[in-house]
Write a protein that holds these residues in place. Structure first.
Motif, short mmCIF file in Angstrom:
data_model
loop_
_atom_site.label_atom_id
_atom_site.label_comp_id
_atom_site.label_asym_id
_atom_site.label_seq_id
_atom_site.Cartn_x
_atom_site.Cartn_y
_atom_site.Cartn_z
N LEU A 1 0.94 -1.08 0.00
CA LEU A 1 -0.13 -0.06 0.10
C LEU A 1 0.95 1.33 0.06
CD1 LEU A 1 -3.06 -0.83 2.44
CD2 LEU A 1 -2.69 -1.17 -0.14
N ALA A 2 2.21 1.28 0.28
CA ALA A 2 2.90 2.42 0.57
C ALA A 2 3.09 2.81 -1.22
CB ALA A 2 4.42 2.09 1.04
N LYS A 3 3.07 1.87 -2.05
CA LYS A 3 3.29 2.29 -3.31
C LYS A 3 1.89 2.50 -4.19
CE LYS A 3 7.38 -0.66 -3.78
NZ LYS A 3 8.07 -1.96 -4.49
N ALA A 4 0.79 2.24 -3.44
CA ALA A 4 -0.63 2.63 -4.12
C ALA A 4 -0.77 4.09 -4.57
CB ALA A 4 -1.66 2.25 -3.05
N LYS A 5 -1.03 4.55 -5.84
CA LYS A 5 -1.07 5.76 -5.89
C LYS A 5 -2.53 6.47 -5.79
CE LYS A 5 1.93 4.86 -9.90
NZ LYS A 5 2.02 4.63 -11.46
N HIS A 6 -3.51 5.63 -5.59
CA HIS A 6 -4.88 6.12 -5.25
C HIS A 6 -5.41 5.52 -3.94
CE1 HIS A 6 -4.36 7.92 -9.16
NE2 HIS A 6 -3.93 6.74 -9.63
N LEU A 7 -5.10 5.98 -2.75
CA LEU A 7 -5.23 5.21 -1.62
C LEU A 7 -6.18 6.05 -0.56
CD1 LEU A 7 -5.06 2.79 0.40
CD2 LEU A 7 -2.84 4.10 1.40
N ASP A 8 -7.65 5.59 -0.18
CA ASP A 8 -8.26 6.20 0.70
C ASP A 8 -8.58 5.19 1.89
OD1 ASP A 8 -8.99 8.53 -0.92
OD2 ASP A 8 -10.00 7.29 -2.03
N LEU A 9 -8.62 5.74 2.94
CA LEU A 9 -9.10 5.17 4.38
C LEU A 9 -10.32 5.77 4.92
CD1 LEU A 9 -5.61 5.88 4.39
CD2 LEU A 9 -5.68 3.94 5.85
N VAL A 10 -11.23 4.68 5.49
CA VAL A 10 -12.43 5.17 6.19
C VAL A 10 -12.47 4.28 7.38
CG1 VAL A 10 -13.65 3.41 4.74
CG2 VAL A 10 -14.88 5.51 5.77
N ASP A 11 -13.24 4.93 8.25
CA ASP A 11 -13.29 4.19 9.56
C ASP A 11 -14.63 3.57 9.64
OD1 ASP A 11 -12.60 3.60 12.06
OD2 ASP A 11 -13.01 5.46 13.06
N ILE A 12 -14.94 2.50 10.43
CA ILE A 12 -15.77 1.88 10.90
C ILE A 12 -16.17 1.50 12.15
CG2 ILE A 12 -15.43 -0.42 10.02
CD1 ILE A 12 -18.35 -0.72 8.97
N ASP A 13 -17.09 1.61 12.99
CA ASP A 13 -17.04 1.63 14.47
C ASP A 13 -17.37 0.18 14.59
OD1 ASP A 13 -16.98 1.73 17.19
OD2 ASP A 13 -18.94 3.03 17.31
#
Length: 228
Positions: free
Chosen positions: A192-204
């Motif tokens: 993932l350090a090399k991924a060019k399009h990375l999003d992160l989202v939280d879920i409880d």
């Protein structure tokens, strides 16, 4: 769009039973993938067999699908991006990260008689399972499918640098997006350090949001699905 759903260790396609209807209501076509060795009674299935099942689902999809992996199966979803980056619209990773090239797929727990059984709740005490009640724990453990050693000990092979062009969403259940970013920045998640399009989202939720937060998980996935 078609959303391919790959469950993690000890689970079969029924893990998505509460997620799939919500995805359908939100206008998508959910397709749980049946993994060899996880529900078909085969103890001789290999990692290559599971990868082949995922790639067959990608090939059969209408248009370019989003491929969703949970836990260890995050690696299977990423292997699909590696094998056919031009056919995958996006990869969504729930509660896990892709194993690095040359690493074993999921050699986490003891193998007995050629399979890796569910080890009980001890290794998952804390944030992983805090939102699972006693009934849910009992149901999970009784239905858990021992995963063939040919799967868990299979070595991951990545071959196509174009996988880093495929957009990635990381759904963060028992950890936060900030923690995930720290791990990636520290080099703990080299893919993932090399991924060019990375999003992160939280879920409880804990580690299994498809059990404890299925509607919210479906909404997050639907919101992330790119328009093709």
């Amino acid at each position: 769009m078609d959303i391919l759903l790959i469950a993690g260790l000890w689970l079969d396609g029924s893990a998505w039973d509460e997620v799939a209807p919500v995805l359908q209501e939100l206008g998508h076509r959910p397709i749980p993938i049946a993994l060899p060795g996880q529900g078909d009674g085969s103890a001789s299935a290999t990692l290559d067999d599971q990868v082949a099942a995922v790639l067959a689902a990608v090939e059969s999809a209408s248009g370019k699908p989003m491929v969703v992996g949970h836990s260890a199966a995050c690696t299977l979803a990423w292997l699909a991006a590696d094998a056919c980056p031009e056919r995958v619209a996006k990869v969504a990773l729930i509660g896990g990260f892709p194993a690095a090239d040359g690493q074993p797929y999921a050699d986490f727990f003891e193998v007995k008689d050629g399979v890796m059984p569910f080890p009980g709740w001890g290794p998952f005490e804390g944030p992983d399972s805090a939102d699972l009640g006693e009934e849910a724990r009992s149901d999970f453990a009784s239905a858990a499918i021992a995963v063939p050693a040919g799967v868990t000990k299979g070595v991951v092979h990545m071959t196509d640098e174009r996988r880093f062009d495929v957009p990635v969403l990381v759904v963060c259940p028992e950890f936060t997006p900030a923690q995930a970013q720290e791990w990636i920045a520290a080099g703990d998640v080299p893919e993932l350090a090399k991924a060019k399009h990375l999003d992160l989202v939280d879920i409880d939720s804990g580690h299994w949001p498809m059990i404890t937060q299925p509607a919210e998980l479906a909404r997050l996935l639907a919101a992330a699905a790119p328009e093709i």
